[in-house]
Write an enzyme that holds these catalytic residues in place. Structure first.
Site, mmCIF file in Angstrom:
data_model
loop_
_atom_site.group_PDB
_atom_site.id
_atom_site.type_symbol
_atom_site.label_atom_id
_atom_site.label_comp_id
_atom_site.label_asym_id
_atom_site.label_seq_id
_atom_site.Cartn_x
_atom_site.Cartn_y
_atom_site.Cartn_z
ATOM 1 N N GLY A 175 0.655 -1.127 0.144
ATOM 2 C CA GLY A 175 0.087 -0.045 0.022
ATOM 3 C C GLY A 175 1.203 0.938 0.256
ATOM 4 N N HIS A 176 1.878 1.164 0.786
ATOM 5 C CA HIS A 176 3.160 3.190 0.700
ATOM 6 C C HIS A 176 3.311 3.157 -0.727
ATOM 7 C CE1 HIS A 176 6.069 5.130 2.185
ATOM 8 N NE2 HIS A 176 6.791 4.586 2.090
ATOM 9 N N ILE A 203 1.796 6.960 14.413
ATOM 10 C CA ILE A 203 1.121 8.049 14.083
ATOM 11 C C ILE A 203 0.523 8.743 14.665
ATOM 12 C CG2 ILE A 203 -1.108 6.219 14.050
ATOM 13 C CD1 ILE A 203 -2.399 6.613 11.802
ATOM 14 N N HIS A 207 10.749 7.025 10.277
ATOM 15 C CA HIS A 207 9.618 7.269 9.946
ATOM 16 C C HIS A 207 9.170 8.352 10.656
ATOM 17 C CE1 HIS A 207 6.046 5.004 8.782
ATOM 18 N NE2 HIS A 207 5.905 6.223 8.033
ATOM 19 N N HIS A 234 11.969 23.809 12.837
ATOM 20 C CA HIS A 234 12.832 23.813 12.430
ATOM 21 C C HIS A 234 13.929 23.282 13.245
ATOM 22 C CE1 HIS A 234 13.589 26.030 16.077
ATOM 23 N NE2 HIS A 234 11.926 26.316 16.142
ATOM 24 N N GLY A 244 7.759 0.030 3.723
ATOM 25 C CA GLY A 244 7.585 0.487 5.413
ATOM 26 C C GLY A 244 8.202 0.639 5.611
HETATM 27 C C1 LIG Z 1 2.200 -1.401 18.986
HETATM 28 C C2 LIG Z 1 1.683 -1.167 17.837
HETATM 29 C C3 LIG Z 1 1.855 -1.816 16.678
HETATM 30 C C4 LIG Z 1 0.871 -2.515 19.002
HETATM 31 O O1 LIG Z 1 1.630 -3.248 18.794
HETATM 32 P P1 LIG Z 1 0.895 -4.458 19.959
HETATM 33 O O2 LIG Z 1 2.712 -5.244 20.174
HETATM 34 O O3 LIG Z 1 0.278 -5.136 18.715
HETATM 35 O O4 LIG Z 1 0.735 -4.266 21.244
HETATM 36 P P2 LIG Z 1 -0.940 -4.241 21.612
HETATM 37 O O5 LIG Z 1 -2.202 -4.482 19.986
HETATM 38 O O6 LIG Z 1 -1.066 -5.911 21.547
HETATM 39 O O7 LIG Z 1 -1.351 -3.815 22.617
HETATM 40 C C5 LIG Z 1 -0.150 -4.092 23.599
HETATM 41 C C6 LIG Z 1 -0.972 -3.113 25.005
HETATM 42 O O8 LIG Z 1 -0.620 -1.718 24.602
HETATM 43 C C7 LIG Z 1 -1.254 -0.775 24.522
HETATM 44 N N1 LIG Z 1 -0.697 -0.294 23.269
HETATM 45 C C8 LIG Z 1 -0.179 -0.377 22.141
HETATM 46 N N2 LIG Z 1 -0.200 0.629 21.370
HETATM 47 C C9 LIG Z 1 -0.461 1.391 22.688
HETATM 48 C C10 LIG Z 1 -0.059 3.496 21.902
HETATM 49 N N3 LIG Z 1 0.252 3.600 20.935
HETATM 50 N N4 LIG Z 1 -0.087 4.075 23.111
HETATM 51 C C11 LIG Z 1 -0.149 2.993 24.226
HETATM 52 N N5 LIG Z 1 -0.409 2.180 24.605
HETATM 53 C C12 LIG Z 1 -1.157 0.633 23.128
HETATM 54 C C13 LIG Z 1 -2.682 -2.010 24.197
HETATM 55 O O9 LIG Z 1 -3.875 -1.429 24.617
HETATM 56 C C14 LIG Z 1 -2.452 -2.433 24.666
HETATM 57 O O10 LIG Z 1 -2.442 -2.800 26.345
HETATM 58 P P3 LIG Z 1 -3.473 -4.088 26.951
HETATM 59 O O11 LIG Z 1 -2.316 -5.189 27.315
HETATM 60 O O12 LIG Z 1 -3.768 -3.130 28.563
HETATM 61 O O13 LIG Z 1 -4.691 -4.217 26.336
HETATM 62 C C15 LIG Z 1 0.769 0.246 18.206
HETATM 63 O O14 LIG Z 1 -0.280 0.540 18.873
HETATM 64 C C16 LIG Z 1 1.231 1.290 17.397
HETATM 65 O O15 LIG Z 1 1.599 1.950 18.543
HETATM 66 N N6 LIG Z 1 1.599 1.577 16.196
HETATM 67 C C17 LIG Z 1 1.737 2.304 15.519
HETATM 68 C C18 LIG Z 1 0.865 2.222 14.259
HETATM 69 C C19 LIG Z 1 2.250 3.501 13.013
HETATM 70 O O16 LIG Z 1 2.726 4.838 13.321
HETATM 71 N N7 LIG Z 1 1.104 3.241 11.795
HETATM 72 C C20 LIG Z 1 2.070 4.017 11.239
HETATM 73 C C21 LIG Z 1 1.151 4.439 9.560
HETATM 74 S S1 LIG Z 1 1.800 5.803 8.937
#
Ligand SMILES: CC(C)(COP(=O)(O)OP(=O)(O)OC[C@H]1O[C@@H](n2cnc3c(N)ncnc32)[C@H](O)[C@@H]1OP(=O)(O)O)[C@@H](O)C(=O)NCCC(=O)NCCS
Length: 205
Positions: free
Chosen positions: A11-12, A164, A143, A134, A67
Site C-alpha cells: 500500500g505504501h 501515527i 519514519h 526548524h 515501510g
Molecule cells: C505498537 C503497536 C504496533 C501495537 O503493538 P502490539 O504489540 O500489537 O500491541 P497490542 O495491540 O497487543 O497492545 C499491547 C498493549 O499496549 C497498549 N498499546 C498499544 N499501542 C499503544 C499505544 N500506541 N499507546 C498506548 N498504549 C498502547 C494496548 O492497549 C495493550 O494494552 P493492554 O495490554 O493493557 O490491553 C501500535 O499500537 C502502534 O503504536 N502502532 C503504530 C502504528 C503507526 O504509527 N503506523 C504508522 C502509519 S503511517
C-alpha cells in the site's frame, strides 16, 4: 520518458507511485520479491530476482517503497552497492523550506511541512500531514508517520519510528533505534533504544 523503479509492492508503494507520477515520472514499475503479483493499481510488478538487472541496465531511477525500516535499509543498501540513482521524492503539496537538506531515497508526502535549518537523512519517510520543525536533525531510515510532529531543535538517530499522531516536544534528543507508538508524547530525551508508548513516553521493559 522519465522512468522509475519502486522497490516493493505494498500500500505504501501505491503512495510512492503517486508521488513519482507527480514528480514527472511517466514510466513506473514496482520491483518485488513476490512473483505472484503482476500488477499494483495500474503499474506492473516485476520480479526482483529475475528482472532487477534489466531496470538497472536501462538506467531507471530507483526509490524504495517499503515501510518496514530494517527491510527499507537493506534494500536501499543493496541498490547503493549496485551504483543506481536513488532519488528523493517530494510531493508538490508538501512545504519544504529553502535550506532543508534531504538524503537519497527519502520520500516527503502530501501535506508534510519541513521547516528551515533541518536536515533529514536518507531512506526516510516523512508521511502525510506530518511536520518536522526548524533545526531538526533526523537520521537515516526514520519514519515520521501520518500526522506526527516534531517541534524545533529535535535530534533523532537512525532507524527511529515516530508513530501515527505522535509528538516530540522541542529541544529533545532521541537516540537511534527508538520506536514511539501511535499517539506517544515525548517530553524528555530518549537515550536508550527501545519501544516507547504513552503520555509522557515510557519505555516498555
Ligand atoms: C505498537 C503497536 C504496533 C501495537 O503493538 P502490539 O504489540 O500489537 O500491541 P497490542 O495491540 O497487543 O497492545 C499491547 C498493549 O499496549 C497498549 N498499546 C498499544 N499501542 C499503544 C499505544 N500506541 N499507546 C498506548 N498504549 C498502547 C494496548 O492497549 C495493550 O494494552 P493492554 O495490554 O493493557 O490491553 C501500535 O499500537 C502502534 O503504536 N502502532 C503504530 C502504528 C503507526 O504509527 N503506523 C504508522 C502509519 S503511517
Amino acid at each position: 520518458m522519465k522512468s522509475i523503479a519502486i522497490m516493493g509492492a505494498s500500500g505504501h508503494c501505491k503512495v510512492v507511485a503517486d508521488l513519482a507520477l507527480l514528480n514527472g515520472y511517466d514510466d513506473i514499475v514496482f520491483v518485488d520479491k513476490n512473483p505472484e503479483i503482476d500488477m499494483l493499481g495500474e503499474y506492473p510488478v516485476a520480479d526482483e530476482d529475475t528482472d532487477l538487472d534489466y531496470y538497472i541496465e536501462k538506467k531507471y531511477d530507483f526509490v524504495v517503497g517499503i515501510g518496514e525500516a530494517s527491510i527499507r535499509r537493506k534494500v536501499q543498501e543493496m541498490l547503493e552497492s549496485k551504483g543506481v540513482n536513488i532519488v528523493t521524492l517530494i510531493h508538490p503539496a508538501a512545504v519544504v523550506a529553502y535550506d532543508v537538506e534531504i538524503g537519497a531515497g527519502t520520500v516527503v508526502m502530501a501535506g508534510a511541512v519541513v521547516n528551515p535549518g533541518t536536515t533529514i537523512g536518507k531512506g526516510c519517510i516523512i508521511n502525510t500531514s506530518s511536520s518536522v520543525d526548524h533545526d531538526n536533525v533526523i537520521g537515516d531510515y526514520c519514519h515520521i508517520s501520518v500526522g506526527a510532529h516534531t517541534a524545533g531543535t529535535v535530534t533523532m538517530g537512525d532507524n527511529c519510528w515516530l508513530g501515527i499522531g505522535a509528538i516530540v516536544s522541542n529541544n529533545i534528543d532521541i537516540c537511534s533505534d527508538v520506536f514511539m507508538g501511535a499517539g506517544t508524547v515525548v517530553v524528555k530525551n530518549l537515550t536508550v533504544a527501545g519501544r516507547y508508548f504513552g503520555i509522557p513516553a515510557r519505555r516498555l521493559k
